[in-house]
Scaffold this motif. Structure first.
Motif, PDB file in Angstrom:
ATOM      1  N   UNK A   1       0.827  -1.209   0.000  1.00 16.26           N
ATOM      2  CA  UNK A   1       0.000   0.000   0.000  1.00 16.26           C
ATOM      3  C   UNK A   1       0.862   1.260   0.000  1.00 16.26           C
ATOM      4  N   UNK A   2       1.934   1.268   0.815  1.00 14.92           N
ATOM      5  CA  UNK A   2       2.809   2.438   0.875  1.00 14.92           C
ATOM      6  C   UNK A   2       3.552   2.650  -0.444  1.00 14.92           C
ATOM      7  N   UNK A   3       3.977   1.564  -1.081  1.00 12.89           N
ATOM      8  CA  UNK A   3       4.668   1.686  -2.366  1.00 12.89           C
ATOM      9  C   UNK A   3       3.731   2.241  -3.440  1.00 12.89           C
ATOM     10  N   UNK A   4       2.496   1.772  -3.462  1.00 15.12           N
ATOM     11  CA  UNK A   4       1.514   2.291  -4.426  1.00 15.12           C
ATOM     12  C   UNK A   4       1.254   3.764  -4.164  1.00 15.12           C
ATOM     13  N   UNK A   5       1.139   4.115  -2.884  1.00 18.63           N
ATOM     14  CA  UNK A   5       0.927   5.523  -2.501  1.00 18.63           C
ATOM     15  C   UNK A   5       2.091   6.383  -2.976  1.00 18.63           C
ATOM     16  N   UNK A   6       3.311   5.911  -2.725  1.00 14.87           N
ATOM     17  CA  UNK A   6       4.506   6.664  -3.121  1.00 14.87           C
ATOM     18  C   UNK A   6       4.546   6.853  -4.635  1.00 14.87           C
ATOM     19  N   UNK A   7       4.259   5.785  -5.371  1.00 17.39           N
ATOM     20  CA  UNK A   7       4.306   5.866  -6.831  1.00 17.39           C
ATOM     21  C   UNK A   7       3.211   6.787  -7.369  1.00 17.39           C
ATOM     22  N   UNK A   8       2.023   6.707  -6.775  1.00 15.44           N
ATOM     23  CA  UNK A   8       0.916   7.539  -7.246  1.00 15.44           C
ATOM     24  C   UNK A   8       1.210   9.018  -7.043  1.00 15.44           C
ATOM     25  N   UNK A   9       1.760   9.373  -5.882  1.00 12.96           N
ATOM     26  CA  UNK A   9       2.082  10.776  -5.597  1.00 12.96           C
ATOM     27  C   UNK A   9       3.181  11.260  -6.534  1.00 12.96           C
ATOM     28  N   UNK A  10       4.196  10.396  -6.767  1.00 12.46           N
ATOM     29  CA  UNK A  10       5.323  10.794  -7.611  1.00 12.46           C
ATOM     30  C   UNK A  10       4.903  10.954  -9.071  1.00 12.46           C
ATOM     31  N   UNK A  11       4.151   9.994  -9.574  1.00 14.71           N
ATOM     32  CA  UNK A  11       3.758  10.037 -10.989  1.00 14.71           C
ATOM     33  C   UNK A  11       2.731  11.130 -11.263  1.00 14.71           C
ATOM     34  N   UNK A  12       1.840  11.356 -10.327  1.00 18.05           N
ATOM     35  CA  UNK A  12       0.793  12.369 -10.513  1.00 18.05           C
ATOM     36  C   UNK A  12       1.255  13.761 -10.117  1.00 18.05           C
ATOM     37  N   UNK A  13       2.438  13.841  -9.463  1.00 18.69           N
ATOM     38  CA  UNK A  13       2.984  15.121  -9.007  1.00 18.69           C
ATOM     39  C   UNK A  13       1.955  15.891  -8.150  1.00 18.69           C
ATOM     40  N   UNK A  14       1.397  15.172  -7.197  1.00 18.01           N
ATOM     41  CA  UNK A  14       0.424  15.784  -6.285  1.00 18.01           C
ATOM     42  C   UNK A  14       1.167  16.729  -5.339  1.00 18.01           C
ATOM     43  N   UNK A  15       0.678  17.955  -5.164  1.00 23.19           N
ATOM     44  CA  UNK A  15       1.365  18.892  -4.258  1.00 23.19           C
ATOM     45  C   UNK A  15       1.397  18.349  -2.828  1.00 23.19           C
ATOM     46  N   UNK A  16       2.461  18.699  -2.106  1.00 15.75           N
ATOM     47  CA  UNK A  16       2.644  18.178  -0.760  1.00 15.75           C
ATOM     48  C   UNK A  16       1.568  18.688   0.193  1.00 15.75           C
ATOM     49  N   UNK A  17       0.979  19.854  -0.119  1.00 17.17           N
ATOM     50  CA  UNK A  17      -0.055  20.383   0.759  1.00 17.17           C
ATOM     51  C   UNK A  17      -1.408  19.700   0.546  1.00 17.17           C
ATOM     52  N   UNK A  18      -1.471  18.817  -0.470  1.00 18.46           N
ATOM     53  CA  UNK A  18      -2.679  18.016  -0.674  1.00 18.46           C
ATOM     54  C   UNK A  18      -2.498  16.585  -0.189  1.00 18.46           C
ATOM     55  N   UNK A  19      -1.387  15.973  -0.565  1.00 19.04           N
ATOM     56  CA  UNK A  19      -1.105  14.597  -0.144  1.00 19.04           C
ATOM     57  C   UNK A  19       0.398  14.350  -0.210  1.00 19.04           C
ATOM     58  N   UNK A  20       1.068  14.302   0.948  1.00 22.94           N
ATOM     59  CA  UNK A  20       2.505  14.037   0.937  1.00 22.94           C
ATOM     60  C   UNK A  20       2.794  12.557   0.692  1.00 22.94           C
TER      61      UNK A  20
END
Length: 254
Positions: free
Chosen positions: A19-38
């Motif tokens: 779950x953490x790896x998927x979360x990390x990849x999703x944030x990195x690939x989608x370039x979600x701002x840190x103030x929305x989802x770190x």
């Protein structure tokens, strides 16, 4: 030869890591701002950069949770025992307990803070109120579900009501007690945090509230990670205690 199967604990760790790896990849690939989802890596970095802050806050919140859980546990077991020995009181006491359970604790917590101050006492009371009802209902069900043929056997031995309670009803209620603890232990953490949101000088709830008001999501999620880890640890500890105390029952491998 049959290959050994992985235990439940190993599977749980693998699921969390996945779950953490998927979360990390999703944030990195989608370039979600840190103030929305770190990303999890950013959250862990925050924990490592502020170990003293989170250690002190965790000790305070866990202390409140344990104290409230202990009080709720003792109150639930004592009242369930009283209602079993004096069944005429059950309807009235359970009505009051349901009324208390139906009252939103988020409405009670600010009042307790006003009356008792910003110390740990209001947090312990809120946690005890939150954990009391599951213990009461489960233990009372266990005490009342003694088999009829067992009761008839004890009556044939001319056992007193206290002896029936001690040697039959109490052991029968132990699985129900641990079922209640599996629910109440994580709830104790929630109760302590919610109580801290209404006014506190420290604790993970205060850290989360300050992080939320400043949109500092890495700080907020770091506290959430600690609470999640603590909740899982409390659950696993409860399962471990159950396996050793109720040793006459078969349990699946953890």
């Amino acid at each position: 030869m049959k290959k050994p199967q992985p235990g439940g604990g190993q599977i749980a760790v693998l699921i969390v890591l996945f779950f953490l790896l998927v979360w990390e990849a999703a944030v990195s690939l989608s370039q979600i701002p840190v103030y929305l989802l770190p990303a999890p890596s950013r959250i862990l970095q925050t924990l490592f950069e502020h170990p003293q802050l989170y250690a002190q806050a965790s000790l305070l919140t866990l202390g409140e949770a344990f104290a409230g859980l202990l009080i709720g546990l003792l109150a639930g077991v004592l009242i369930a025992s009283l209602l079993t020995l004096m069944p005429g009181l059950e309807e009235g006491v359970m009505t009051l307990a349901i009324l208390l359970k139906s009252t939103p604790l988020v409405a009670i917590a600010p009042l307790l803070t006003i009356w008792l101050g910003f110390g740990i006492l209001p947090k312990i009371i809120i946690t005890a109120l939150l954990t009391f009802f599951p213990v009461l209902v489960n233990v009372l069900s266990g005490l009342q579900k003694a088999e009829n043929h067992h009761l008839e056997l004890f009556h044939s031995w001319h056992a007193s009501r206290g002896e029936v309670f001690r040697y039959l009803r109490a052991p029968n209620a132990l699985p129900y007690l641990f079922a209640a603890l599996k629910i109440s232990a994580p709830l104790a953490l929630i109760g302590a945090v919610v109580a801290e949101w209404t006014g506190a000088s420290g604790g993970l709830g205060r850290v989360m509230w300050l992080a939320y008001t400043n949109l500092n999501l890495p700080f907020l999620f770091a506290a959430i990670f600690i609470l999640a880890a603590a909740g899982m640890s409390l659950y696993r500890l409860t399962v471990w205690l159950e396996r050793r105390i109720i040793f006459w029952q078969s349990h699946p491998e953890p």
